[in-house]
Design a protein around this motif. Structure first.
Motif, mmCIF file in Angstrom:
data_model
loop_
_atom_site.group_PDB
_atom_site.id
_atom_site.type_symbol
_atom_site.label_atom_id
_atom_site.label_comp_id
_atom_site.label_asym_id
_atom_site.label_seq_id
_atom_site.Cartn_x
_atom_site.Cartn_y
_atom_site.Cartn_z
ATOM 1 N N VAL A 72 24.420 -24.025 75.913
ATOM 2 C CA VAL A 72 23.264 -23.894 76.808
ATOM 3 C C VAL A 72 21.984 -23.782 75.990
ATOM 4 C CG1 VAL A 72 22.149 -22.403 78.535
ATOM 5 C CG2 VAL A 72 24.582 -22.955 78.739
ATOM 6 N N PHE A 73 21.992 -23.021 74.926
ATOM 7 C CA PHE A 73 20.808 -22.910 74.067
ATOM 8 C C PHE A 73 20.443 -24.269 73.466
ATOM 9 C CE2 PHE A 73 21.829 -18.179 73.137
ATOM 10 C CZ PHE A 73 21.220 -17.802 74.318
ATOM 11 N N THR A 78 16.752 -28.890 73.234
ATOM 12 C CA THR A 78 16.546 -30.346 73.208
ATOM 13 C C THR A 78 15.865 -30.851 74.481
ATOM 14 O OG1 THR A 78 18.791 -30.741 74.062
ATOM 15 C CG2 THR A 78 18.498 -30.763 71.649
ATOM 16 N N GLY A 79 15.459 -29.934 75.364
ATOM 17 C CA GLY A 79 14.732 -30.304 76.563
ATOM 18 C C GLY A 79 15.585 -30.919 77.664
ATOM 19 N N GLN A 80 16.905 -30.771 77.565
ATOM 20 C CA GLN A 80 17.780 -31.353 78.582
ATOM 21 C C GLN A 80 17.904 -30.488 79.824
ATOM 22 O OE1 GLN A 80 21.400 -33.356 77.111
ATOM 23 N NE2 GLN A 80 20.718 -32.652 75.099
ATOM 24 N N ILE A 81 17.601 -29.182 79.688
ATOM 25 C CA ILE A 81 17.565 -28.269 80.830
ATOM 26 C C ILE A 81 16.366 -27.343 80.615
ATOM 27 C CG2 ILE A 81 20.036 -28.381 81.326
ATOM 28 C CD1 ILE A 81 20.386 -25.688 79.917
ATOM 29 N N ARG A 82 15.932 -26.699 81.681
ATOM 30 C CA ARG A 82 14.783 -25.799 81.594
ATOM 31 C C ARG A 82 15.142 -24.506 80.879
ATOM 32 N NH1 ARG A 82 13.257 -26.120 87.598
ATOM 33 N NH2 ARG A 82 14.020 -23.984 87.505
ATOM 34 N N SER A 83 14.117 -23.879 80.332
ATOM 35 C CA SER A 83 14.317 -22.644 79.583
ATOM 36 C C SER A 83 14.671 -21.457 80.474
ATOM 37 C CB SER A 83 13.074 -22.315 78.756
ATOM 38 O OG SER A 83 11.967 -22.130 79.618
ATOM 39 N N ASP A 84 14.501 -21.571 81.788
ATOM 40 C CA ASP A 84 14.905 -20.481 82.671
ATOM 41 C C ASP A 84 16.356 -20.625 83.132
ATOM 42 O OD1 ASP A 84 14.377 -22.660 84.330
ATOM 43 O OD2 ASP A 84 13.508 -21.436 85.927
ATOM 44 N N SER A 85 17.104 -21.509 82.486
ATOM 45 C CA SER A 85 18.538 -21.610 82.754
ATOM 46 C C SER A 85 19.202 -20.317 82.307
ATOM 47 C CB SER A 85 19.127 -22.810 82.020
ATOM 48 O OG SER A 85 18.571 -24.008 82.537
ATOM 49 N N TYR A 86 20.357 -20.031 82.874
ATOM 50 C CA TYR A 86 20.999 -18.741 82.648
ATOM 51 C C TYR A 86 22.398 -18.956 82.068
ATOM 52 C CZ TYR A 86 22.298 -13.918 83.515
ATOM 53 O OH TYR A 86 22.692 -12.623 83.361
ATOM 54 N N LEU A 94 22.262 -24.032 85.130
ATOM 55 C CA LEU A 94 21.558 -24.997 84.295
ATOM 56 C C LEU A 94 20.591 -25.746 85.200
ATOM 57 C CD1 LEU A 94 24.130 -24.258 82.708
ATOM 58 C CD2 LEU A 94 24.130 -26.570 81.815
ATOM 59 N N HIS A 95 19.293 -25.493 84.999
ATOM 60 C CA HIS A 95 18.246 -26.081 85.830
ATOM 61 C C HIS A 95 17.748 -27.392 85.251
ATOM 62 C CE1 HIS A 95 17.533 -22.691 88.516
ATOM 63 N NE2 HIS A 95 17.602 -21.884 87.472
ATOM 64 N N ASP A 96 17.417 -28.299 86.168
ATOM 65 C CA ASP A 96 16.625 -29.485 85.829
ATOM 66 C C ASP A 96 17.376 -30.503 84.979
ATOM 67 O OD1 ASP A 96 14.169 -30.519 86.564
ATOM 68 O OD2 ASP A 96 13.209 -29.974 84.678
ATOM 69 N N GLU A 105 28.761 -34.631 84.244
ATOM 70 C CA GLU A 105 29.382 -34.533 82.919
ATOM 71 C C GLU A 105 29.270 -33.103 82.380
ATOM 72 O OE1 GLU A 105 28.919 -36.484 78.465
ATOM 73 O OE2 GLU A 105 27.155 -36.368 79.765
ATOM 74 N N LEU A 106 28.068 -32.544 82.447
ATOM 75 C CA LEU A 106 27.872 -31.181 81.942
ATOM 76 C C LEU A 106 28.647 -30.155 82.763
ATOM 77 C CD1 LEU A 106 24.060 -31.173 81.095
ATOM 78 C CD2 LEU A 106 25.969 -31.017 79.483
ATOM 79 N N ALA A 107 28.650 -30.316 84.089
ATOM 80 C CA ALA A 107 29.362 -29.369 84.949
ATOM 81 C C ALA A 107 30.857 -29.389 84.657
ATOM 82 C CB ALA A 107 29.094 -29.692 86.418
#
Length: 129
Positions: A72-73, A78-86, A94-96, A105-107
């Protein structure tokens, strides 16, 4: 809702968008006593939600949790998800995520990781070379 395979392949990840989508998918996971996994629309992008509380007998080992958190980090850096992801330990968001295929794929990789198979996550969010 039909029980999901464990781990759940990308094409079977529920889309929980809409008024009752989340509730139905969460209720189904709880009844199956499986880790909840779903996608939701965020405009043209997607949100991935995972909750291990729907699987009370399921435990996530420290090594698995560390690998998921690091992935997740990497996705944030790398900008693939928002920084407010948990990133857990029992609830993950995982936002955005850009596009439904990438979100699926990620899920699927995250769901597999939480069931002990880290290989799909390593492919979906590889560590730096």
């Amino acid at each position: 809702m039909e029980p999901l395979p464990i781990p759940c392949p990308a094409e079977r990840i529920p889309d929980a968008s809409g008024l009752n989508g989340f509730d139905a998918a969460y209720r189904a996971a709880r009844q199956q006593r499986a880790v909840f996994i779903a996608l939701e629309s965020e405009g043209p992008r997607r949100r991935i939600e995972v909750d291990t509380l729907t699987a009370p007998e399921h435990t996530v080992g420290t090594g698995v949790y560390d690998a998921v958190r690091e992935a997740v980090f990497r996705l944030v850096s790398t900008g693939q998800i928002r920084s407010d992801s948990y990133a857990g330990p029992v609830y993950f968001v995982l936002h955005d995520v850009e596009g439904e295929l990438r979100a699926r794929e990620l899920a699927a990789a995250l769901h597999a990781a939480l069931y002990g198979d880290l290989a799909p996550l390593a492919r979906a969010a590889p560590p730096p070379a």
